[in-house]
Design a protein around this motif. Structure first.
Motif, PDB file in Angstrom:
ATOM      1  N   PRO A 146      12.811  -8.299  -0.100  1.00  0.00           N
ATOM      2  CA  PRO A 146      12.162  -9.638  -0.745  1.00  0.00           C
ATOM      3  C   PRO A 146      10.778  -9.803   0.107  1.00  0.00           C
ATOM      4  N   ASN A 147      10.918  -9.488   1.509  1.00  0.00           N
ATOM      5  CA  ASN A 147       9.972  -9.672   2.383  1.00  0.00           C
ATOM      6  C   ASN A 147       9.212  -8.652   2.829  1.00  0.00           C
ATOM      7  N   LEU A 148       8.917  -7.451   1.984  1.00  0.00           N
ATOM      8  CA  LEU A 148       8.529  -6.269   2.420  1.00  0.00           C
ATOM      9  C   LEU A 148       7.392  -6.397   3.223  1.00  0.00           C
ATOM     10  N   VAL A 166      -4.649  -6.458  -0.205  1.00  0.00           N
ATOM     11  CA  VAL A 166      -3.903  -7.132   0.905  1.00  0.00           C
ATOM     12  C   VAL A 166      -3.481  -8.579   0.027  1.00  0.00           C
ATOM     13  N   ARG A 167      -4.147  -9.122  -0.089  1.00  0.00           N
ATOM     14  CA  ARG A 167      -4.138 -10.529  -1.207  1.00  0.00           C
ATOM     15  C   ARG A 167      -3.276 -10.478  -2.192  1.00  0.00           C
ATOM     16  N   THR A 192       3.677  -8.121   2.907  1.00  0.00           N
ATOM     17  CA  THR A 192       2.770  -8.242   4.107  1.00  0.00           C
ATOM     18  C   THR A 192       2.293  -6.703   4.217  1.00  0.00           C
ATOM     19  N   ALA A 193       0.992  -6.413   3.633  1.00  0.00           N
ATOM     20  CA  ALA A 193       0.534  -5.197   3.747  1.00  0.00           C
ATOM     21  C   ALA A 193      -0.425  -5.250   4.938  1.00  0.00           C
ATOM     22  N   ALA A 225       0.974   5.738   4.094  1.00  0.00           N
ATOM     23  CA  ALA A 225       0.356   5.223   2.803  1.00  0.00           C
ATOM     24  C   ALA A 225      -1.143   5.040   3.235  1.00  0.00           C
ATOM     25  N   SER A 226      -1.786   5.341   2.000  1.00  0.00           N
ATOM     26  CA  SER A 226      -3.216   5.084   2.260  1.00  0.00           C
ATOM     27  C   SER A 226      -4.192   4.779   0.950  1.00  0.00           C
TER      28      SER A 226
END
Length: 562
Positions: free
Chosen positions: A399-401, A421-422, A430-431, A452-453
């Motif tokens: 849930p908080n990845l 990101v937003r 959180t990315a 990842a990209s």
């Protein structure tokens, strides 16, 4: 580059002998020098946005004048050159290769009315559905050079050696996949006759033969050189004099080019810029003749400064994508992949980056016309649904990845990063962005070492090439840029579609393959389909526009009215 099938070449019946000298294309083309786009319309069949801009050359300021030979033509881009290997170049190198080397033919789905542009091949015929025979011109001379490559006509042995290199997995060619899957053998029948025999009927043979990313014809002596990535020696209209990473490439007119009197340009300069700001400034201060704007508003604004320029908008195969390495957690979990996609709102990218001009796209972009899924269907199959994203994260126990992703610092990638990101934050993710200089990024991307990209892309000139992002061993078929994703159903669907010679049935098969891919929660998807917005100085006459990568075949026709 582009493709040919359906009504041409491999699209004819096996029992029919056909001379293939032109005709109508029914596939997809790439973008020339970032010049693509069109009006926002629906295709007559299927409802996908149509690429309707008229292809050809830009309006000229001197239509009745004789072309002038000479002058310095200046273009630019953001990022590194990353070498000039004729069969696996990316970034700036991929803009050098197609004007130094020749191809058998060139085609483009974006510009079907142009048919086939004959280069080294003066004609081709298809005696049966698995065979294409090319007749070569005898006067395409290898360029004068300082590397010991003999100056002689390009012949069928050079063509055979070039395609055999593409077929060698050690060369890491961009075109390995189609040859490995479909080609039985190549044959140099005599000096001016080259034959391709496929294992079974394949719709995209001629398109792939003309693809600027992997089908350059190279002198066989030069193929053995350890300097193949540093220098280029072909039979094309321009001779590469130098490439300076972080600086510029200098090319000069080939005085012995087989098309007499051409090219017209004396010196061709390609400048590499670290970012869009310096690239833009170079154009506004008259250091460049061409500039690719990220959106239509910037293009129109720049015309106030460069009153001597014109704005060309055309369909584009270009897009940015999100790439996930399923060998790494959390990307091995399809629920996480789907959650991230559901958290993405393509419309926000269209509004902010495209300034309202763009398309929701599935695995095949809108510029491929009927092969693309209709935009409304894409919205239904890949919806923006933050609530579902949260539910999927909860079901996956995340849930908080938090995850990290890499991206290059070139082009306008940072604009995508900020929105991404937003949007992730809005669903509790959180990315963490990890910027890399473009050279480092592409080297790690090439080796599939990223976790990842947010990725830049080349133009995928036909549906088969585009959908290879989702097949086993990835886009090139040799494990380069590979997400690690593998699904037998997807592999079979993509291969089935590529083997269908009837155009209407092939379109249906590609649309079904896309629906299947989307249902599998793939680790690669596209943010949105863009148009190109190119500004060209009015002193540039015969600038190719709306032709996809076929445009590289017409650079020889550009001349400068100054």
């Amino acid at each position: 580059m582009s493709e040919i099938c359906g009504r041409n070449g491999m699209g004819r019946r096996a029992t029919r002998r056909a001379a293939l000298r032109g005709g109508v294309l029914v596939a997809a083309g790439a973008a020339f020098a970032l010049a693509c786009g069109g009006k926002k319309e629906q295709a007559a069949t299927g409802g996908a946005p149509a690429a309707t801009a008229r292809a050809g050359v830009a309006p000229t300021t001197a239509p009745n004048q004789q072309p002038k030979v000479g002058g310095e033509y200046r273009v630019g881009f953001t990022g590194p050159f990353a070498g000039v290997d004729p069969h696996n170049s990316v970034y700036g190198g991929s803009g050098i290769v197609p004007i130094v080397y020749n191809y058998l033919i060139r085609t483009s789905l974006v510009a079907p009315e142009k048919g086939i542009l004959q280069e080294l091949a003066v004609s081709q015929e298809q005696p049966e559905s698995t065979t294409v025979i090319f007749k070569l011109r005898p006067d395409a001379m290898i360029q004068e050079n300082k590397h010991g490559v003999p100056v002689r006509p390009i012949d069928a042995e050079d063509v055979k050696a070039s395609f055999e290199r593409v077929a060698d997995p050690r060369s890491a060619s961009n075109g390995f996949s189609w040859i490995n899957e479909w080609v039985d053998h190549f044959e140099a029948v005599d000096k001016t006759t080259f034959k391709i025999v496929t294992k079974s009927p394949y719709a995209w043979v001629l398109n792939n033969v003309g693809n600027n990313l992997y089908s350059a014809i190279v002198p066989r002596e030069w193929l053995a050189s350890p300097d193949l990535k540093k220098h280029a020696i072909g039979s094309g209209p321009f001779i590469l004099q130098s490439v300076e990473e972080g600086g510029q490439a200098v090319l000069t007119r080939n005085p012995n080019y087989w098309e007499k009197g051409k090219p017209y340009i004396g010196t061709y300069i390609i400048k590499s810029f670290a970012d869009l700001a310096t690239y833009r400034t170079a154009f506004t201060t008259n250091q460049l003749d061409v500039y690719s704007a990220p959106n239509v508003e910037e293009a129109k604004e720049l015309l106030k400064t460069r009153k001597d320029a014109q704005h060309l908008q055309d369909p584009s195969f270009g897009f940015l994508s999100f790439w996930m390495n399923v060998r790494e957690k959390p990307w091995d979990d399809p629920r996480i992949r789907r959650a991230v996609r559901r958290a993405v709102n393509p419309q926000e990218y269209i509004q902010i980056i495209g300034r309202g001009d763009g398309f929701w796209i599935g695995p095949i972009t809108y510029a491929m016309r009927d092969y693309a899924l209709p935009e409304e269907e894409v919205k239904r199959l890949m919806p923006y649904n933050p609530q579902e994203a949260k539910q999927l994260l909860q079901a996956a126990g995340q849930p908080n990845l938090t995850f990290k992703f890499q991206h290059p610092t070139s082009s306008n990638v940072i604009d995508y990063v900020n929105i991404f990101v937003r949007q992730m934050q809005a669903v509790g993710i959180t990315a963490q962005a990890e910027p890399m200089d473009a050279g480092t990024w592409v080297a790690q991307y090439f080796q599939s070492k990223l976790t990842a990209s947010l990725s830049l892309n080349q133009e995928y000139a036909n549906p088969d090439f585009a959908l290879h992002w989702y097949v086993t061993r990835g886009i090139t078929g040799n494990g380069r840029y590979d997400t690690g994703f593998s699904d037998p159903e997807v592999d079979a669907a993509v291969k089935k579609a590529a083997g269908i010679l009837d155009e209407k049935e092939r379109i249906k098969a590609y649309q079904e393959a896309q629906r299947l891919i989307i249902a599998k929660d793939p680790p690669f998807w596209n943010f949105f389909g863009i148009r190109s917005n190119v500004l060209v100085s009015n002193e540039v006459i015969n600038y190719p526009r709306g032709l996809g990568s076929l445009g590289y075949g017409f650079v020889k026709d550009i001349w400068l009215n100054r």
